[in-house]
Write a protein that holds these residues in place. Sequence first.
Motif, PDB file in Angstrom:
ATOM      1  N   GLY B  65       0.800  -1.225   0.000  1.00 29.72           N
ATOM      2  CA  GLY B  65       0.000   0.000   0.000  1.00 29.72           C
ATOM      3  C   GLY B  65       0.827   1.265   0.000  1.00 29.72           C
ATOM      4  O   GLY B  65       0.307   2.357  -0.196  1.00 29.72           O
ATOM      5  N   LYS B  74       2.628  -7.219  11.085  1.00 32.21           N
ATOM      6  CA  LYS B  74       1.383  -6.493  11.405  1.00 32.21           C
ATOM      7  C   LYS B  74       0.328  -7.450  11.966  1.00 32.21           C
ATOM      8  O   LYS B  74      -0.308  -7.159  12.972  1.00 32.21           O
ATOM      9  CB  LYS B  74       0.849  -5.799  10.149  1.00 32.21           C
ATOM     10  N   ASN B 218      -4.969  -4.130   5.056  1.00 36.85           N
ATOM     11  CA  ASN B 218      -3.937  -4.414   4.059  1.00 36.85           C
ATOM     12  C   ASN B 218      -4.400  -3.938   2.693  1.00 36.85           C
ATOM     13  O   ASN B 218      -5.581  -3.752   2.444  1.00 36.85           O
ATOM     14  CB  ASN B 218      -3.646  -5.920   3.982  1.00 36.85           C
ATOM     15  N   ASN B 219      -3.425  -3.804   1.822  1.00 37.33           N
ATOM     16  CA  ASN B 219      -3.661  -3.332   0.462  1.00 37.33           C
ATOM     17  C   ASN B 219      -4.123  -4.474  -0.465  1.00 37.33           C
ATOM     18  O   ASN B 219      -3.929  -5.651  -0.162  1.00 37.33           O
ATOM     19  CB  ASN B 219      -2.328  -2.724  -0.021  1.00 37.33           C
ATOM     20  N   THR B 222      -1.275  -6.570  -1.758  1.00 40.26           N
ATOM     21  CA  THR B 222      -0.801  -7.402  -0.643  1.00 40.26           C
ATOM     22  C   THR B 222      -1.615  -8.699  -0.588  1.00 40.26           C
ATOM     23  O   THR B 222      -1.072  -9.781  -0.351  1.00 40.26           O
ATOM     24  CB  THR B 222      -0.919  -6.630   0.691  1.00 40.26           C
TER      25      THR B 222
END
Lengths: 164, 447
Positions: B65, B74, B218-219, B222
Amino acid sequence: MAPAFSTEGEARLKKLLGRYPDRRAALIPVLHLASREFGFLSREVMEYVAGRLGLPEAYVLTTATFYTMLPKRPLGRFHVQVCVNVACHLRGADGIVEHLERRLGIGPGEMTEDRTFSLEGVQCLAACGTAPAMQVNDDYYEDLTLAKVDEILDALRSSAGGAA
Amino acid sequence: MSLPPTVANAAPGRGHLLRLAPGESVVTLDRHLALGGFSAVRKALVMGPQAVADEVRRANLRGRGGAGFPAGVKWGFLPKDSPKPRYLVINADEGEPGTFKDRYFLERDPFPMLEGMIVSAYAIGAKTAYLYVRGEFVKPIAMLERAVEQLHRGGYLGKSVLGSSFGLDIHVHPGAGAYVCGEESALLESLEGKPGRPRNKPPFPAVVGLFGCPTIINNVETMACVRLIADVGAERFVAMGLPKDGGPKIYGLSGHVKRPGLYEAPMGTPLRKLVYDFGGGTIDDRPIKGIIPGGSSTPVLGSEHLDVAMDFDSVKAAGSMLGTGAVTVFTEGTCAVRLLTRLAAFYAHESCGQCTPCRDGTGWMERVVSAIEEGRGRPGDCDLLLSIANQIMGNTICALGDAAAMPVIAFVERYRAEFEEHVARGGCPFEGGHGHGHGHGHEGGNP
Ligand SMILES: Cc1cc2nc3c(=O)[nH]c(=O)nc-3n(C[C@H](O)[C@H](O)[C@H](O)COP(=O)(O)O)c2cc1C
Ligand code: SF4
Ligand code: FES
């Protein structure tokens, strides 16, 4: 006449409410729905949405005013949003904007007299690899040239039924 | 009318994030299944949640991201003993100028991302996931809703994912046109129906996130990487990139290159290879004046940086950031001051207004940069810009302040002579003033 969702609108509302544990979370999708159904979010529409979600009107107002995509004023039948950010700038966005202004006879933030077109300069549309780009209502138009812009405007005008 | 971006997999057989075949416009569920779809979910369900999370940690997947935070680390921040439900939220707000990679998944190939969401939710113990998509993507949003319904009907989502005891619902949520909502805590506020104003941190979303519950954000890319990890394993994923920065990366090329578009290549691919091999070099082979390596907030580099490897640590060492891997190239003849007016106006417009340095500083920088470009600049304006930017840096609630300040600092430092010349001449020194740099809108683009 007081605003009221259409039958499809009601079905959509029900679906949206089922997605969140909290009614307020449905607010932005419901405001999108309302701006589709009623054209823009007038004070009356915002009151209606507040009533339908059982939320204080102030919640609806503060949220609606924060977001640029939730229209607080009437837009043209075709809302032309042209990207003026970096990648489009490097590929000639300024020329596209000037051309649109000339062809439509309006500047950014304005609407044609017949309400067919409104124009807005917007930030990156995530179409930088196919710049310059613009969005008209739900559709993206990319790799723009002046000739392509002419074609698009002509097609939109004729679909609106008349030479405006 | 909307044309697909140039999409190319530079390392076929190694990475497989970009899968669109020539002539194909959308990867359907049937096609996804034919390409081995849901093998990652099946493998994950056999491995168990902890093993999947361990695999992601071992893969050294750094979030796509922009910040490059390791995904496995994370996930590890989730409290172990909270009785509250956990949420997975996917950031599909794609607003960083120059960036157009997540749109590929949202518009053309959603199933790898959705599969990655199922794997991730399983690993972190979430039963509900939200996909927050930027509001402008009206048609992709409708398509994503249909894709989610298809997955429900196929037994990939719902009370029992593929017959297992794991249940998951995915909901698609539209944004409404605010760049700041890409910042994770603003995104949560927005998802809760509020104005998108970033939250003070700590607490971080992993502890207090959506509806006050532990949340992982999250992106999109990802998620596609998580799917790949569950499918091929951490070792192979690491081998597709660098040891500390695993996997393939989708790079975007825009600006004055011959072939703009999306290119998948190993993490750490040199900038030169991206610009010259993939992008075909610059339009009319003009010399490069600047390269914005990872989205508009990342400090501009020059042609002396062409040998920099495009991974998080190398670009940082070169004085900029990999960001989203969205490379924007501009050539000699481009007015750097005018280019900066676009960035300055963008950040001034997008500041949420909560912090004084960001709210006032971004507006002030915009006014000063525009004044210089329009010939109303004053001696000392360069130092004024640097001083405003430096007062924003590190003094705000969210990283938008830094994102606004960094390009100003980098542009003033790199092109100072050009800024001074604007001030001295009382206008733009480039031929045709504001009209320059136009006229190649029809070149490059699609194959
Ligand atoms: C102003 C601002 C805008 C952001 N916009 C996005 C965005 O559009 N998409 C995105 O994935 N991350 C964006 N981010 C980064 C997110 O805050 C967050 O780090 C990211 O979604 C985490 O996902 P990842 O760990 O998978 O990279 C933005 C950050 C800031 C400060
Ligand atoms: S840094 Fe800017 S965008 Fe971020 S919270 Fe502060 S005012 Fe808002
Ligand atoms: S800069 Fe115009 S679409 Fe990204």
